[in-house]
Motif scaffolding. Structure first.
Motif, PDB file in Angstrom:
ATOM      1  N   UNK A  45     -74.249  21.747  27.020  1.00 31.83           N
ATOM      2  CA  UNK A  45     -75.280  20.832  26.520  1.00 31.83           C
ATOM      3  C   UNK A  45     -76.660  21.234  27.020  1.00 31.83           C
ATOM      4  N   UNK A  46     -76.745  21.660  28.280  1.00 36.41           N
ATOM      5  CA  UNK A  46     -78.033  22.068  28.852  1.00 36.41           C
ATOM      6  C   UNK A  46     -78.573  23.312  28.148  1.00 36.41           C
ATOM      7  N   UNK A  47     -77.708  24.291  27.925  1.00 38.16           N
ATOM      8  CA  UNK A  47     -78.126  25.525  27.253  1.00 38.16           C
ATOM      9  C   UNK A  47     -78.569  25.230  25.829  1.00 38.16           C
ATOM     10  N   UNK A  48     -77.775  24.410  25.120  1.00 41.31           N
ATOM     11  CA  UNK A  48     -78.130  24.074  23.739  1.00 41.31           C
ATOM     12  C   UNK A  48     -79.469  23.343  23.674  1.00 41.31           C
ATOM     13  N   UNK A  49     -79.688  22.434  24.620  1.00 39.49           N
ATOM     14  CA  UNK A  49     -80.939  21.675  24.631  1.00 39.49           C
ATOM     15  C   UNK A  49     -82.146  22.574  24.851  1.00 39.49           C
TER      16      UNK A  49
END
Length: 281
Positions: A45-49
């Protein structure tokens, strides 16, 4: 490191909390960031954000308390970005029982994540920074508890260790073109009180906080302070500024400054007691 744009950073514990805040701040400054975390869902989720903001980022899952996994994460960072300039040893857990309640497993877990991963992070990434000759910076997350023994024994020990390691290496690595900073945050909005969510199975059963301790005024005050604490993204901006300015210590606020000042006053008083005595040799 006055110019961060185009540099490469590796950040542990980057799936949430302070690590994510640091990754966000560095990415916003034009740094290419490899995010590392044990929690694959949070990491994704952090990478996608961040990728959605057009930041040049990637993620690698690793249990940083295992040296081989941290080394593999370093290899993947080099494979993806070619080099690394900034290392942020940020992953941390809050765990371990009080005197009379602690276990070997809880000490092993806390020391492995909070201290040994920092030792290994410097051991593994230091030569990688030196290899390209462009300089770099290492930030290691301790805690305000690295300057005042105010939490649990194992947490205090590991955080004091990170401070000592950073202070000792700073003049040595400066000669090699690497800056060293230690981050000593106060109450930040993180999941540190729920660290057992990422407890590896190999540690088995680690003592849980009993109902009486969980309901204690200290724990409730600490939990409330963290839930209402400083925004991790603000901490990330402080870290970015600390890297640019080569700060030895990065603090997040002045809340505990009087307590630390009292500690140093007590140390000074200890010297005063023996100042006029001549020791036998």
């Amino acid at each position: 490191m006055e110019k961060l744009e185009g540099k490469v950073a590796f950040v542990t514990g980057a799936g949430s909390g302070i690590g994510l805040g640091i990754a966000q701040a560095l990415a916003a400054a034009g740094v290419k960031v490899m995010l590392c975390d044990i929690d694959e869902a949070a990491l994704g989720a952090a990478v996608d954000g961040l990728a959605a903001t057009n930041a040049d980022v990637a993620g690698v899952r690793a249990d940083v308390s295992l040296k081989d996994e941290l080394r593999a994460a370093a290899d993947e960072t080099i494979e993806r970005f070619g080099k690394v300039h900034i290392v942020v040893n940020n992953a941390g857990v809050g765990g371990g029982g009080e005197y009379g309640e602690w276990t070997d497993a809880s000490w092993d877990w806390t020391i492995g994540v909070n201290l040994m991963s920092v030792v290994w992070g410097i051991e593994i990434f230091g030569p990688l920074i030196e290899s390209h000759g462009e300089g770099g910076h290492i930030v290691s997350t301790a805690s305000i508890a690295g300057l005042m023994a105010a939490v649990g024994p194992s947490y205090n020990v590991t955080k004091y260790g990170v401070v000592a390691l950073s202070e000792g290496l700073r003049p040595q690595l400066a000669l090699r073109g690497i800056g060293v900073s230690v981050l000593c945050p106060g109450f930040i909005r993180t999941q540190i009180m729920d660290s057992r969510r990422a407890l590896p199975d190999r540690y088995g059963e680690i003592e849980e906080m009993n109902e009486e301790d969980a309901a204690s005024e200290f724990v409730q005050v600490a939990r409330a302070a963290i839930e209402n604490g400083i925004d991790p993204r603000y901490v990330g901006e402080l870290v970015r500024e600390g890297i640019e300015g080569d700060w030895p210590y990065i603090f997040t606020d002045t809340e505990f400054e009087p307590v630390i000042a009292e500690r140093f006053a007590n140390i000074t008083a200890g010297f005063d007691r023996i100042r006029d005595r001549t020791p036998e040799r």
